[in-house]
Design an enzyme around this catalytic site. Structure first.
Site, PDB file in Angstrom:
ATOM      1  N   ASN A 180       3.751  -4.902   2.538  1.00 11.32           N
ATOM      2  CA  ASN A 180       3.071  -3.662   2.909  1.00 11.32           C
ATOM      3  C   ASN A 180       1.598  -3.828   2.536  1.00 11.32           C
ATOM      4  OD1 ASN A 180       2.810  -3.063   0.127  1.00 11.32           O
ATOM      5  ND2 ASN A 180       4.781  -1.995   0.109  1.00 11.32           N
ATOM      6  N   PHE A 182      -0.312  -2.609   0.174  1.00 10.54           N
ATOM      7  CA  PHE A 182      -0.598  -2.843  -1.246  1.00 10.54           C
ATOM      8  C   PHE A 182      -0.233  -4.286  -1.633  1.00 10.54           C
ATOM      9  CE2 PHE A 182       0.974  -2.477  -5.740  1.00 10.54           C
ATOM     10  CZ  PHE A 182      -0.282  -2.322  -6.325  1.00 10.54           C
ATOM     11  N   GLU A 183       0.888  -4.751  -1.120  1.00 10.65           N
ATOM     12  CA  GLU A 183       1.320  -6.126  -1.436  1.00 10.65           C
ATOM     13  C   GLU A 183       0.368  -7.162  -0.835  1.00 10.65           C
ATOM     14  OE1 GLU A 183       6.030  -4.803  -1.718  1.00 10.65           O
ATOM     15  OE2 GLU A 183       5.183  -5.473   0.200  1.00 10.65           O
ATOM     16  N   SER A 217       3.264  -1.475   6.715  1.00  5.87           N
ATOM     17  CA  SER A 217       2.725  -0.117   6.803  1.00  5.87           C
ATOM     18  C   SER A 217       1.353  -0.118   6.146  1.00  5.87           C
ATOM     19  CB  SER A 217       3.650   0.899   6.129  1.00  5.87           C
ATOM     20  OG  SER A 217       3.962   0.515   4.818  1.00  5.87           O
ATOM     21  N   GLY A 260      12.097  -1.242   4.323  1.00  2.85           N
ATOM     22  CA  GLY A 260      11.447  -2.553   4.219  1.00  2.85           C
ATOM     23  C   GLY A 260      12.455  -3.669   4.493  1.00  2.85           C
ATOM     24  N   ASP A 261      13.666  -3.486   3.965  1.00  2.00           N
ATOM     25  CA  ASP A 261      14.744  -4.457   4.207  1.00  2.00           C
ATOM     26  C   ASP A 261      15.065  -4.539   5.697  1.00  2.00           C
ATOM     27  OD1 ASP A 261      15.040  -4.936   1.511  1.00  2.00           O
ATOM     28  OD2 ASP A 261      16.675  -3.522   1.256  1.00  2.00           O
TER      29      ASP A 261
END
Ligand code: ADP
Ligand code: PLP
Ligand code: ZN
Length: 337
Positions: A180, A182-183, A217, A260-261
């Site tokens: 995402n 942030f990651e 996202s 997410g998965d």
């Protein structure tokens, strides 16, 4: 078409983490993939929304818990209890040894998800190296689960010492990644708030290894304040022309778990089905998820009546969405960048 996928699923080693009732193998099987699963946890229910309840057991700062609690709608919709256990890194190696001894490690894909333990992740890197040595064509799809943004503030929900392992050991091995926003920012050390900055961040991620990057996202150009979310994709494979896409969609006003998965699974499957049409693969993966989420949201609201739907009511309607997963109508189109 039969593929083997080893999915270590959600790796956890302390009680604050969650598991999904949806088994990650389901969407693959619906699409005709044969899957070998390593369950890294076996839990009674998802622990994601239990954050407020489990606050005292968490290693993360209190501010994170407070942020999560606000974002997740205070203590209510959440499971109050959970039971179960976690696979240890030695047990992972034992299972892998069993596969190896029987010579059944000829996987076409490996997909990994959540892990909260450094030694588990390092062992996993060793296994993937070994698998790739045996089959250089094997594709490794990695969801680098590190954290998320709540109320505009990012925080990690795995121990910080996982970040250098993901960045320096996992990314160079990964072919496809699904962070995402942030990651993606953590992995590159660069934040972004516009489309052109997002593209630069995806370039940095390519430079670290993966030829395909999907930002699952993102909030760019004020999307979040208009209740929209943006997906970016970039493919940079040798011998092929560079491709970038953007998809934008309304944000449904509920907090789902397991999305997410589902994203990583659907992306893998549709990239496999449409190896030469990156845009279509992304459109099908994201449209399938949207069908599942809209069905889930409508069912949850019906069940909840005038109340706010709770966690049980918001469990993803996977079985009811079988047809949408198998053959999703493309309702969300991607634009090429
Ligand atoms: P991550 O877990 O990696 O942060 P998300 O779970 O936020 O990713 O999103 C994965 C995908 O699920 C998104 O690309 C989007 O298609 C869908 N999704 C998740 N939450 C929502 C929501 N509230 N409204 C609409 N789509 C959502
Ligand atoms: N947080 C926890 C505690 C999890 O167990 C997981 C599971 O994968 C995640 C976050 C990531 O979930 P997602 O990527 O579906 O938001
Ligand atoms: Zn995620």
């Amino acid at each position: 078409e039969v593929l083997h996928t080893i999915w270590p699923g959600e790796f956890v080693d302390s009680p604050e983490f969650r598991a999904t009732r949806i088994h990650p193998r389901q969407p693959f099987q619906v699409m005709g993939f044969e899957v070998d699963t390593i369950n890294s946890v076996q839990f009674s229910n998802h622990t994601g929304n239990c954050r407020a309840v489990l606050g005292s057991a968490r290693r993360v700062p209190d501010s994170t818990i407070a942020a999560n609690t606000r974002a997740k709608g205070a203590t209510e919709p959440c499971y109050k209890h959970w039971r179960g256990h976690v696979l240890k890194s030695d047990e992972l190696c034992e299972l892998y040894e069993g596969l190896r001894l029987n010579g059944i490690t000829d996987y076409d894909y490996v997909l990994t998800g959540y892990t909260a333990d450094r030694s588990f992740l390092e062992r996993l890197v060793g296994i993937i190296k070994d698998l790739k040595q045996g089959n250089p064509q094997m594709v490794y799809v990695c969801d680098p689960v590190l954290g998320d943004t709540w109320d505009g503030k990012g925080s990690m929900y795995v121990p910080e010492d996982l970040l250098p392992v993901y960045r320096d050991l996992v990314l160079p091995m990964a072919d496809v990644i699904t962070p995402n926003q942030f990651e993606a920012e953590l992995l590159t050390g660069r934040t972004f708030s516009t489309q052109s900055e997002a593209i630069e961040v995806m370039e940095c991620l390519h430079a670290r290894g993966p030829h395909t990057v999907l930002i699952t996202s993102a909030d760019v150009d004020g999307a979040r304040k208009n209740d929209r979310l943006v997906v970016f994709g970039s493919r940079n494979q040798p011998g092929r022309r560079r491709e970038r896409i953007r998809m934008e969609m309304p944000r449904i006003s509920a907090v789902f778990v397991g999305t997410g998965d589902l994203f990583a699974a659907m992306l893998l499957a549709w990239l496999h089905r449409h190896p030469h049409d990156f845009k279509l693969a992304c459109e099908k993966a994201v449209s399938a998820i949207q069908h599942v989420l809209h069905r889930t949201f409508h069912c949850a609201r019906e069940l909840a009546g005038h109340e706010k739907p709770n966690s049980a009511e918001l469990e993803l309607r996977m079985i009811q969405s079988k047809k949408d997963i198998e053959d999703p109508q493309v309702t969300l189109h991607a634009s090429s960048l």
